[in-house]
Structures are given as structure tokens and as C-alpha cells.
Design a protein around this motif. Structure first.
Motif, PDB file in Angstrom:
ATOM      1  N   GLN B 169       0.823  -1.196   0.000  1.00  0.00           N
ATOM      2  CA  GLN B 169       0.000   0.000   0.000  1.00  0.00           C
ATOM      3  C   GLN B 169       0.870   1.264   0.000  1.00  0.00           C
ATOM      4  O   GLN B 169       0.612   2.212  -0.724  1.00  0.00           O
ATOM      5  N   ARG B 170       1.908   1.232   0.801  1.00  0.00           N
ATOM      6  CA  ARG B 170       2.780   2.413   0.892  1.00  0.00           C
ATOM      7  C   ARG B 170       3.492   2.701  -0.421  1.00  0.00           C
ATOM      8  O   ARG B 170       3.613   3.853  -0.835  1.00  0.00           O
ATOM      9  N   GLN B 171       3.977   1.637  -1.102  1.00  0.00           N
ATOM     10  CA  GLN B 171       4.662   1.891  -2.372  1.00  0.00           C
ATOM     11  C   GLN B 171       3.674   2.454  -3.400  1.00  0.00           C
ATOM     12  O   GLN B 171       4.041   3.283  -4.213  1.00  0.00           O
ATOM     13  N   GLY B 172       2.418   2.018  -3.324  1.00  0.00           N
ATOM     14  CA  GLY B 172       1.409   2.521  -4.256  1.00  0.00           C
ATOM     15  C   GLY B 172       1.150   4.000  -4.027  1.00  0.00           C
ATOM     16  O   GLY B 172       1.125   4.798  -4.979  1.00  0.00           O
ATOM     17  N   PHE B 173       0.998   4.360  -2.772  1.00  0.00           N
ATOM     18  CA  PHE B 173       0.735   5.772  -2.469  1.00  0.00           C
ATOM     19  C   PHE B 173       1.923   6.627  -2.891  1.00  0.00           C
ATOM     20  O   PHE B 173       1.761   7.731  -3.409  1.00  0.00           O
ATOM     21  N   GLU B 174       3.119   6.099  -2.711  1.00  0.00           N
ATOM     22  CA  GLU B 174       4.325   6.844  -3.101  1.00  0.00           C
ATOM     23  C   GLU B 174       4.356   7.104  -4.607  1.00  0.00           C
ATOM     24  O   GLU B 174       4.747   8.186  -5.051  1.00  0.00           O
ATOM     25  N   ILE B 175       3.929   6.106  -5.384  1.00  0.00           N
ATOM     26  CA  ILE B 175       3.869   6.288  -6.846  1.00  0.00           C
ATOM     27  C   ILE B 175       2.924   7.452  -7.180  1.00  0.00           C
ATOM     28  O   ILE B 175       3.259   8.351  -7.955  1.00  0.00           O
ATOM     29  N   LEU B 176       1.741   7.454  -6.548  1.00  0.00           N
ATOM     30  CA  LEU B 176       0.765   8.507  -6.828  1.00  0.00           C
ATOM     31  C   LEU B 176       1.266   9.861  -6.337  1.00  0.00           C
ATOM     32  O   LEU B 176       1.080  10.885  -7.004  1.00  0.00           O
ATOM     33  N   LEU B 177       1.909   9.852  -5.192  1.00  0.00           N
ATOM     34  CA  LEU B 177       2.425  11.112  -4.633  1.00  0.00           C
ATOM     35  C   LEU B 177       3.458  11.724  -5.581  1.00  0.00           C
ATOM     36  O   LEU B 177       3.468  12.933  -5.820  1.00  0.00           O
ATOM     37  N   THR B 178       4.320  10.880  -6.129  1.00  0.00           N
ATOM     38  CA  THR B 178       5.325  11.357  -7.077  1.00  0.00           C
ATOM     39  C   THR B 178       4.649  11.949  -8.312  1.00  0.00           C
ATOM     40  O   THR B 178       4.990  13.048  -8.763  1.00  0.00           O
ATOM     41  N   LEU B 179       3.671  11.223  -8.841  1.00  0.00           N
ATOM     42  CA  LEU B 179       2.961  11.729 -10.020  1.00  0.00           C
ATOM     43  C   LEU B 179       2.222  13.035  -9.707  1.00  0.00           C
ATOM     44  O   LEU B 179       2.173  13.949 -10.527  1.00  0.00           O
TER      45      LEU B 179
END
Lengths: 95, 320
Positions: B169-179
Motif C-alpha cells: 500500500q505504501r509503495q502505491g501511495f508513493e507512486i501517486l504522490l510522485t505523479l
């Protein structure tokens, strides 16, 4: 057993030196070597182990839960096996 | 006192069983259990295992096109975790007397279901982020209570799974945060992924409570600890706040904080879409199942070779 069905193995993992091997789960594998390698991939992806045991499940013999009441009955009335059974004065130290 | 279960009536056995459950004593593989309990578990646990396995497909789709080496390594690790989760769950299901071959057969013939969420396509890289945040987020919400499920092997598998899901879940949120901090195009891509994954994720909790006939029994057996709608509400409440950090929106005009309820209100779910995908008519149902069957068939020679190798090694050992 189906022709392509590999035997089932029980996996035990020691998480660090000094601790017991503990049951982690089970998996299918063609032989012991493959069971150990699969166990590494399935159960130790995050450094959960330093040692793996595998035992083919058919070699594990277990006590029967149906007989649990009578099977463990002998220990049931022997509270004197516990240190707290003995009535000693509070002044008594280091015991 | 010797209790011989062979001399007990089914009613007595059922009472002993339910008393154990009520006292939060876990049921273990060799304990007596009602047939319906066993069947319910086999169905639920194998569906869960199938979901982990089929769940690898939409994400594997992006491994070769991950934007950086870090993202690629992460995605491979995540997909490998899903395989592991499937295996924990298959092994736990087998303790109930279901054979692995039989379980796979049910998946491959379409007799067994898996989570409908995996029948949606992963169209852009941002989908890897949305899946991690929303799909894994919803899965965690469902799975954490299962760590206390009444069946021991299931609960133990879930403890392991939940520990590992947190990184997903954390890696997913990080991807979105970067975008979300990127170019206008990247922000659009981020919002588009959230728009497409939101409703299917909300549907992951299953039908509304009044349309979920098995819930009461599953709760009595402590396989389930919270109702579908309770968990769904919790998910909506959490996501409605988290999305603010991304500076994005949730595609629901009715999403609004309700001061009185102390929860977010949200819009009606399109249950026609849900049932349509469950029945096999989602955008990727056929593709997913075909990919799974193909992988199994094309892997046949590997299984045969491993068996032959094991036999050869055994022979050598005997000769030595």
C-alpha cells in the motif's frame, strides 16, 4: 494422489541462532532439496530465517484432538509441580 | 473423563464447536467441525488464494515498463509477494482436505471465483499506484480482521499476509504522490487512475449488508468480524482524507463529511456493474483466465522435469 501432485512438506524455520525451529507452514515439492528452496522463496523473503527444516507431511504423527481430555488428564491434578503451589513467608528472599 | 466423539450426536458436537468459537478458541485442522463451516472456509480461502494468484497479472503487465530501476525492483517484489500469499492460502486450504490440483482445476474451469477487481485493465503506470493505494488498501481493510478468524491455519496465513501488504500500500501511495507533484500530464494520469479504480475498489467489500445472506452465519462462526458495509465505510473515511495529501479528488459528487454520523456519506454503488463483472463479463475476465490456464499448461514440462529429477536423484542415492 494425482500423477503430477508433488508430496506435501511441512516447513520449520529458525528465525535466528539460539531460537527453536518453528512451524511456518507447508508446501508441495518434488523432493527435499526443492522443498528447502521453495521454503526459502515462500517463507523467508524478508530474512525471516537462518535455517530451514522440511519434513514430508506423511511422516508427521500427531496426537488426536478427540482424545485431548483423557490424554492430558494425568497432569490435570498435579498443581504441586508448579512453584506457586508452595506456601512460604514473604520474608523469605531469593527463592 | 474420556470424551468419545464417535458416540456423540451431531447436535452435541455442534454445541461443543460453537462454544469453542464463542470462547475465542481457534479451530485446528483435526478438530471436529460442521460440514458447512468446512465448505464455507474452503470456498472463501480458495477464492482468496485464487485472487492473489490472478492478482499478479494486472501488475506484471507493467514490470517491463516501470519508469525506474527502483520501481521495477519494487514491483517485482510485490508481484512475488502475491505469489507467496497465494501459496500460504492454498496450503491453509489444503488443511481442510481440499487438494491443490482440485483447487486449481476449479479456478481454471471458472467454477471458482476470484476478486472481480482483477478483471479491470491496467492502462497506465499510474494504475500501479492506484492499485497499491486503493486495491491493496481495501484488501488490508478486509484482511486485518481475518487475522482473528476462528480457523487457525487461515488466521496464521493472514497474519503473515497483512505484515507484507503494508509495503504494497505504501509503495502505491508513493507512486501517486510522485505523479501528483509532476507535470500537468502526470497529474492528469494520477487523477485518471484514481477515477477508474475508485468504484471497483469500493465494490471489493461485496454487496450491501441487506443483500449479503451469508454474513450472519460467517459472523457467528467468527470467520467474519465486521459486515461489508462497516468495512466499506471505514475505507471511504480513510481514503477521503488521504486523497487530500495527493491534491486529487475522489470521483464521487456525493462524498461529503456528515457531522452527525461522524462519517463520510458517499454515492450509490453501481451494483449492475459489480454483478456483471462477477458473472464473467468484465473487461478482462476472459483474458485473465486464459493467461492463468496458459501459464499452468506451459508449466507442465517444468513440473514433470522436477519430478523426473527427484526420481533420478533418489536412484543415485540408493546406488551410493
Amino acid at each position: 494422489m494425482a500423477e503430477n501432485q508433488w508430496p506435501l512438506w511441512e516447513v520449520f524455520i529458525r528465525s535466528k541462532q539460539g531460537l527453536d525451529h518453528k512451524h511456518a507452514g507447508s508446501l508441495h515439492a518434488a523432493d527435499a532439496q526443492m522443498a528447502i528452496e521453495n521454503a526459502r522463496d515462500v517463507y523467508t523473503r524478508r530474512m525471516e530465517g537462518v535455517s530451514i527444516w522440511v519434513v514430508e507431511s506423511k511422516y508427521v504423527h500427531a496426537s488426536s484432538p478427540d482424545d485431548a481430555t483423557s490424554f492430558y488428564e494425568p497432569a490435570n491434578d498435579k498443581v504441586y509441580r508448579h512453584p506457586t503451589f508452595y506456601d512460604l513467608p514473604d520474608e523469605l528472599k531469593h527463592m | 473423563m474420556r470424551v468419545n466423539i464417535h458416540h456423540m450426536s451431531v447436535q452435541d458436537l455442534e454445541k461443543i464447536f460453537q462454544d469453542k468459537i464463542d470462547a475465542d478458541i481457534r479451530i485446528e485442522p483435526k478438530d471436529w467441525m460442521p460440514d458447512a463451516y468446512r465448505k464455507t472456509l474452503i470456498r472463501q480461502m480458495s477464492q482468496h488464494a485464487h485472487s492473489e494468484i490472478v492478482g499478479m497479472l494486472p501488475e506484471a503487465n507493467w514490470i517491463t515498463r516501470a519508469p525506474t530501476l527502483r520501481r521495477k525492483a519494487t514491483l517485482i517484489a510485490k508481484v512475488q509477494d502475491e505469489a507467496g500469499h497465494g501459496l500460504y492460502l492454498y496450503a491453509a486450504t489444503e488443511t481442510l482436505g481440499a487438494g491443490r490440483e482440485e483447487l486449481l482445476e476449479q479456478l481454471h474451469t471458472g467454477k471458482a471465483k476470484y476478486s472481480s477487481i482483477f478483471n479491470y485493465p491496467t492502462l497506465t503506470w499510474a494504475d500501479m499506484g492506484a492499485i497499491g493505494w486503493l486495491v491493496d488498501g481495501a484488501a488490508i481493510m478486509n484482511q486485518v480482521p481475518l487475522c482473528r478468524a476462528s480457523y487457525g491455519p487461515y488466521a496464521r496465513a493472514m497474519v503473515r499476509i497483512c505484515k507484507e501488504e503494508s509495503f504494497h500500500q505504501r509503495q502505491g501511495f508513493e507512486i501517486l504522490l510522485t505523479l501528483s507533484k509532476g507535470s500537468a500530464g502526470q497529474r492528469r494520469m494520477c487523477q485518471d487512475a484514481i477515477d477508474r479504480w475508485w468504484w471497483p475498489s469500493v465494490m471489493m467489500f461485496g454487496p450491501n449488508d441487506d443483500a449479503s445472506p451469508h454474513t450472519a452465519q460467517s459472523m457467528q462462526w467468527k470467520i467474519k468480524r465486521f459486515s461489508n458495509d462497516e468495512l466499506r465505510q471505514r475505507f471511504v473515511d480513510i481514503c477521503a482524507e488521504q486523497v487530500k495529501i495527493l491534491g486529487m479528488t475522489i470521483p464521487d459528487p456525493d462524498l461529503k463529511w456528515n457531522e452527525q454520523r461522524q462519517h463520510y456519506d458517499f454515492g450509490a454503488i453501481d451494483w449492475d456493474e459489480f454483478w456483471n463483472v462477477v458473472k464473467g463479463n468484465g473487461p478482462c475476465n476472459k483474458e485473465r483466465l486464459a493467461a492463468r490456464v496458459r501459464a499452468h499448461e506451459e508449466g507442465a514440462w517444468v513440473r514433470e522435469a522436477a519430478t523426473a529429477h527427484a526420481e533420478k536423484r533418489e536412484l543415485k542415492k540408493d546406488r551410493a
